[in-house]
Design an enzyme around this catalytic site. Structure first.
Site, PDB file in Angstrom:
ATOM      1  N   ASP A  60      39.386  22.909  20.158  1.00 12.47           N
ATOM      2  CA  ASP A  60      39.437  23.656  18.603  1.00 12.47           C
ATOM      3  C   ASP A  60      38.450  22.859  17.957  1.00 12.47           C
ATOM      4  O   ASP A  60      38.049  23.264  16.773  1.00 12.47           O
ATOM      5  CB  ASP A  60      40.844  23.401  18.017  1.00 12.47           C
ATOM      6  CG  ASP A  60      41.512  21.767  18.136  1.00 12.47           C
ATOM      7  OD1 ASP A  60      41.366  21.379  19.337  1.00 12.47           O
ATOM      8  OD2 ASP A  60      41.721  21.109  16.995  1.00 12.47           O
TER       9      ASP A  60
ATOM     10  N   ASP B 113      44.799  20.508  28.269  1.00 11.58           N
ATOM     11  CA  ASP B 113      45.979  20.612  27.654  1.00 11.58           C
ATOM     12  C   ASP B 113      46.887  21.763  27.233  1.00 11.58           C
ATOM     13  O   ASP B 113      47.918  21.776  26.772  1.00 11.58           O
ATOM     14  CB  ASP B 113      45.770  19.899  26.242  1.00 11.58           C
ATOM     15  CG  ASP B 113      45.034  18.364  26.466  1.00 11.58           C
ATOM     16  OD1 ASP B 113      45.443  17.814  27.386  1.00 11.58           O
ATOM     17  OD2 ASP B 113      44.123  18.064  25.771  1.00 11.58           O
TER      18      ASP B 113
ATOM     19  N   MET C 229      44.035  39.322  54.727  1.00 12.02           N
ATOM     20  CA  MET C 229      45.438  40.136  55.208  1.00 12.02           C
ATOM     21  C   MET C 229      45.497  41.081  53.997  1.00 12.02           C
ATOM     22  O   MET C 229      44.615  41.301  53.028  1.00 12.02           O
ATOM     23  CB  MET C 229      46.619  39.040  55.308  1.00 12.02           C
ATOM     24  CG  MET C 229      46.538  38.377  56.524  1.00 12.02           C
ATOM     25  SD  MET C 229      48.291  37.371  56.758  1.00 12.02           S
ATOM     26  CE  MET C 229      48.335  37.412  58.542  1.00 12.02           C
TER      27      MET C 229
ATOM     28  N   GLY D 169      47.042  44.507  54.605  1.00 12.35           N
ATOM     29  CA  GLY D 169      47.335  45.640  55.170  1.00 12.35           C
ATOM     30  C   GLY D 169      46.574  46.796  54.398  1.00 12.35           C
ATOM     31  O   GLY D 169      45.219  46.505  54.527  1.00 12.35           O
TER      32      GLY D 169
ATOM     33  N   GLU E  36      41.825  43.772  55.599  1.00 11.63           N
ATOM     34  CA  GLU E  36      42.097  44.138  57.015  1.00 11.63           C
ATOM     35  C   GLU E  36      42.439  45.825  57.235  1.00 11.63           C
ATOM     36  O   GLU E  36      41.933  46.259  58.496  1.00 11.63           O
ATOM     37  CB  GLU E  36      43.201  43.459  57.564  1.00 11.63           C
ATOM     38  CG  GLU E  36      44.527  43.700  57.024  1.00 11.63           C
ATOM     39  CD  GLU E  36      45.757  42.850  57.627  1.00 11.63           C
ATOM     40  OE1 GLU E  36      45.352  42.036  58.587  1.00 11.63           O
ATOM     41  OE2 GLU E  36      46.671  42.683  56.990  1.00 11.63           O
TER      42      GLU E  36
ATOM     43  N   HIS F 284      46.767  33.893  59.777  1.00 18.19           N
ATOM     44  CA  HIS F 284      47.975  33.457  59.184  1.00 18.19           C
ATOM     45  C   HIS F 284      47.709  32.219  58.402  1.00 18.19           C
ATOM     46  O   HIS F 284      48.797  31.576  57.674  1.00 18.19           O
ATOM     47  CB  HIS F 284      49.046  33.465  60.440  1.00 18.19           C
ATOM     48  CG  HIS F 284      49.522  34.473  60.879  1.00 18.19           C
ATOM     49  ND1 HIS F 284      49.002  35.309  61.643  1.00 18.19           N
ATOM     50  CD2 HIS F 284      50.897  35.087  60.296  1.00 18.19           C
ATOM     51  CE1 HIS F 284      49.992  36.324  61.916  1.00 18.19           C
ATOM     52  NE2 HIS F 284      50.880  36.245  61.277  1.00 18.19           N
TER      53      HIS F 284
ATOM     54  N   GLN G  56      48.943  32.580  55.097  1.00 18.91           N
ATOM     55  CA  GLN G  56      50.542  32.536  54.623  1.00 18.91           C
ATOM     56  C   GLN G  56      50.973  30.977  54.600  1.00 18.91           C
ATOM     57  O   GLN G  56      52.206  30.752  54.169  1.00 18.91           O
ATOM     58  CB  GLN G  56      51.293  33.044  55.698  1.00 18.91           C
ATOM     59  CG  GLN G  56      51.131  34.631  55.732  1.00 18.91           C
ATOM     60  CD  GLN G  56      52.054  35.254  56.673  1.00 18.91           C
ATOM     61  OE1 GLN G  56      52.164  34.699  58.021  1.00 18.91           O
ATOM     62  NE2 GLN G  56      52.586  36.525  56.551  1.00 18.91           N
TER      63      GLN G  56
ATOM     64  N   ARG H 154      52.214  51.665  52.393  1.00 20.20           N
ATOM     65  CA  ARG H 154      52.870  50.389  52.004  1.00 20.20           C
ATOM     66  C   ARG H 154      52.411  49.902  50.659  1.00 20.20           C
ATOM     67  O   ARG H 154      52.069  48.759  50.561  1.00 20.20           O
ATOM     68  CB  ARG H 154      52.986  49.348  53.093  1.00 20.20           C
ATOM     69  CG  ARG H 154      53.671  49.872  54.332  1.00 20.20           C
ATOM     70  CD  ARG H 154      53.433  48.841  55.647  1.00 20.20           C
ATOM     71  NE  ARG H 154      53.768  47.639  55.145  1.00 20.20           N
ATOM     72  CZ  ARG H 154      55.061  46.976  55.502  1.00 20.20           C
ATOM     73  NH1 ARG H 154      55.728  47.564  56.290  1.00 20.20           N
ATOM     74  NH2 ARG H 154      55.010  45.747  55.430  1.00 20.20           N
TER      75      ARG H 154
END
Length: 834
Positions: free
Chosen positions: A169, A216, A627, A629, A683, A715, A718, A790
């Site tokens: 500011d 902040d 990953m 899908g 993928e 993986h 994940q 999906r």
């Protein structure tokens, strides 16, 4: 945003009405996003005439011949480099000449080498760096009119009258004063013979646009400032490290976090770290806080808790305005409990390190929008600051926001806490209420535990692991227990349910779960098709009256399948809810899923390591497969966060010609000073154009200029510990879901004590849409889902792909006939982003 958090307090609690009255009813914005197809600018505008005027404002080369200067000022914060990079490259795309001013206002006053003409490559490989590569300094000389006159002279000599200010500011206030004095300063320079009449007439106005960079998060008008998310990462990492030693020795740790007079960092840290007590400037504790703190520590210790964390904001004080410091808190604990505690002051560690993926993406969007805004500005335009409001990038009047920020600080000084919180904004208010509700929550007494609970709820994990599942389970368990209900944990998903592996979960069973990855209850991808009789038998055996499923697409399918079988099985006529948790972020009914942010950060870290792996070696391009899908969320967002050159996804069809075009763009970069290239591939992008195929194609098209390597991340995406973002939304989703299930069970309870939930709204997905959590029936969501792939039919993040291309396309790829590249899509910076 979190009025659902009332579910954390039992209706029979004496303080319920008091707490309810404290909740502020907040008006929410709603908006729609639509998936973009692969169209040129002209085709898109023809199909969408309503946005034609907006699109014309950011078409390529529209501001050819203009100059814009970008500088950073005040305290540094992670993400400033990302904003600088986006500003420079957007300016190049729009045809203007970007300048970088080194050392902030000091460099503007001194001139000379502090003004650097920026090229596309000038901001290459900086998005991941903390701090600011062009430096930041406070300038006493600029605070005087004579110093501002020197700055004006230096700008005019370089044909600059448009500034993008990245700072706090104070920096923005200085820029506005400079803007107001601009005309008078030029008159003085003209009278002194330092500028010509033509220059005076050409640069009548100074145009200023601000981008707020501050850890902040104390700027009113924006939900988040650049750098705040990264600071939370540093704090969380420190707490996770401290937790292990604190648990080993049954110790109390007191942490001081930054924030000046704003308690944002302390507040969020308290929510996601399971802190026992938080001292926040906007919510001073009661005068008897010494007794309350020690009483809480005593009771939790008697209940078997070994780890105790106390968070103290550096600007914390009591109701009388007396400072509360870590040393004072330590002395209170020693005097009253006769227990030793340890102090950790994180200091400037919170401001450094690698920038989080969230801050990188936020900086890209803000920096790009700032350049568009400053080039659009005219003499009648009000100076603006670019902010994030309800997950959208917006422009608001600069000085209005600065004045609100200053008013909030004045309110804190005068003791008007309610006004200070209101001025901080909706996002701050919601999180403050969450902290208050969570801090009031205590384990039920022994007398309460003896009372039979009215309802039995089961929770299970279905799908693949995603960081944050344990945090959601923890808050869900405690919400249900505090509502007076009983909760069973199901081991190993539907396999465990069919096997009868259900056990009651107690308050203390979920201590420490918030910070842990994986899924402590165990999970798999098994869905209920063909297993309905066995599932019904177990639900009847344990008298389960409500079911919560946490997980990804399989969790959604599980609840949807059970709902469709309600006509055949009375046991399925119970309230059910899905808490979306998957790294792929491919669920309908929500913009964010738990675990996606953690995965995005893991991918970004790996991209940083890969980019640096062959430093000093020959030029190299890396093809990285993520990953997801058939959902390209991770590939797209990671590409933007890592500064990748391109990202191939299933949702945006591509062919060999597209890849050859991208190869040509890569060759142009490598022919310059660029030595590393990153190409991301989802993928499921294309079954034929594999990562190996892309590697060979890129290497062949390079004609020996660079070599290529592939990296399949697997993986690793994940793993890790949940990020602050995932911990926060997981905690809030768990609380909201506990309330939803309880309310639905009350509605569905029959006079004979059985449960009869048959409406479609008794089986819902809990989703985060814009600024709020919403419940959408799984039946309605089935019409919004591409079950074959999906994925949801509409995915909001697709609107960010055009910006990704602008920031990654080398300037040599642009033609000189004022036509955009054939792959260029319209840019909509103002859309939701994680």
């Amino acid at each position: 945003m979190i009025s659902q958090l009332l579910g954390f307090i039992p209706r029979k609690c004496l303080q319920f009405e008091l707490i309810r009255k404290e909740i502020t009813i907040i008006a929410k914005k709603s908006f729609e996003t639509k998936t973009l197809q692969k169209l040129t600018d002209e085709e898109y505008i023809e199909l969408n005439p309503a946005i034609a005027s907006k699109m014309s404002k950011i078409s390529r080369n529209l501001y050819k011949g203009q100059s814009v200067a970008i500088f950073t000022s005040g305290g540094d914060s992670c993400g400033m480099n990302g904003a600088l990079r986006a500003s420079v490259r957007m300016a190049i795309y729009l045809g203007s000449q970007p300048y970088m001013i080194r050392e902030g206002y000091q460099g503007m006053v001194e001139g000379g080498e502090h003004f650097v003409k920026a090229k596309w490559s000038s901001v290459s490989s900086i998005i991941h760096l903390g701090g600011t590569i062009i430096g930041s300094a406070r300038c006493a000389e600029f605070m005087q009119r004579e110093g501002r006159k020197k700055a004006a002279f230096n700008l005019v000599q370089r044909d600059i009258n448009r500034l993008v200010v990245i700072g706090g500011d104070g920096s923005l206030t200085g820029a506005n004063i400079f803007r107001q004095e601009w005309s008078g300063l030029l008159d003085e320079l003209l009278a002194e013979g330092k500028i010509t009449t033509q220059q005076r007439e050409k640069y009548v106005d100074l145009h200023v646009v601000g981008v707020v960079g501050s850890i902040d998060n104390d700027f009113c008008g924006t939900d988040l400032t650049i750098g705040a998310n990264t600071a939370l990462h540093r704090i969380t990492e420190a707490i996770d490290s401290i937790a292990s030693t604190a648990y080993s020795h049954k110790r109390i740790f007191i942490l001081e976090v930054m924030g000046r007079r704003c308690g944002f960092l302390a507040m969020i840290t308290g929510i996601i770290s399971e802190a026992d007590y938080v001292f926040c400037p906007e919510a001073p504790p009661p005068m008897d806080w010494h007794d309350r703190l020690c009483e809480k520590l005593q009771k939790e210790g008697e209940g078997g808790q070994r780890l105790h964390i106390i968070i103290v904001a550096e600007g914390a004080s009591d109701l009388n305005g007396e400072p509360i410091t870590v040393e004072i808190v330590k002395k209170v604990i020693l005097d009253k409990l006769k227990r030793e505690s340890r102090i950790t002051v994180l200091g400037h560690v919170q401001r450094g390190g690698a920038t989080s993926a969230y801050d990188r993406i936020l900086a890209c969007r803000m920096g790009a929008e700032a350049v568009v805004a400053v080039l659009e500005a005219t003499g009648n335009t009000t100076p603006v600051v670019v902010v994030l409001t309800n997950n959208q990038i917006e422009r608001i009047p600069l000085m209005g926001a600065v004045e609100r920020t200053q008013a909030a600080n004045e309110a804190l000084k005068s003791g008007d806490w309610a006004k200070a919180i209101a001025l901080r904004g909706v996002f701050f208010q919601g999180n403050m209420m969450a902290l208050k509700l969570l801090s009031r929550a205590k384990p039920p007494t022994k007398e309460q535990c003896c009372v039979p609970p009215p309802f039995n709820i089961a929770v299970m994990h279905v799908g693949s692991p995603a960081c944050g599942i344990n945090a959601a389970t923890r808050s869900l368990v405690r919400t249900i227990i505090y509502n007076g209900d009983r909760i069973f944990g199901v081991s190993n998903g539907l396999v465990g349910l069919i096997a009868g592996q259900l056990k009651p979960l107690a308050w203390s069973d979920v201590i420490g779960w918030c910070s842990q990855g994986g899924a402590f209850l165990g999970m798999n991808r098994i869905t209920p098709e063909g297993k309905y009789p066995e599932i019904a038998r177990r639900l009847r055996e344990f008298n389960i009256q409500g079911l919560v499923v946490i997980g990804g697409f399989e969790a959604y399918r599980t609840v949807l399948s059970l709902t469709t079988e309600r006509g055949s099985y009375q046991e399925f006529c119970i309230p059910m809810a899905v808490i979306p948790s998957t790294i792929s972020n491919n669920m309908p009914g929500t913009e964010y899923t738990i675990g996606a942010d953690t995965s995005l950060n893991e991918i970004t870290k790996i991209c940083d390591l890969i980019r640096d792996s062959a430093r000093g070696y020959k030029k190299r391009v890396f093809i990285i497969e993520t990953m997801g899908g058939f959902c390209g969320y991770l590939a797209t967002m990671a590409a933007m966060a890592a500064g990748a050159d391109s990202a191939y996804i299933f949702e945006e069809k591509f062919n060999v010609r597209d890849m050859q075009r991208d190869c040509a763009n890569m060759v142009a970069k490598m022919s310059d000073v660029i030595e590393r290239g990153l190409v991301l591939r989802c993928e499921g992008a294309n079954k034929n154009y594999t990562a190996d195929f892309m590697q060979r194609l890129y290497e062949e098209e390079s004609n020996g200029l660079f070599s290529c390597r592939t990296c399949i991340l697997g993986h690793a995406q994940q793993g890790g510990k949940p990020t602050p973002f995932d911990r926060c939304i997981a905690t809030e989703m768990g609380i909201a879901c506990g309330q939803f299930i309880h309310e639905q069970m009350v509605k569905s309870l029959q006079t004979d004590g059985t449960m009869l939930a048959v409406t479609k709204h008794s089986a819902c997905m809990l989703g985060m849409i814009g600024p709020e959590y919403k419940y959408t029936s799984v039946e309605d969501l089935s019409h919004q889902t591409e079950f074959q792939y999906r994925t949801p039919k509409n995915q909001w993040w697709m609107k960010l792909r055009p910006l990704l291309r602008i920031l990654s396309t080398h300037d040599s790829a642009y033609t000189t006939d004022n036509k955009a590249p054939v792959h260029q899509q319209p840019v909509d910076i103002n859309c939701t982003v994680n």
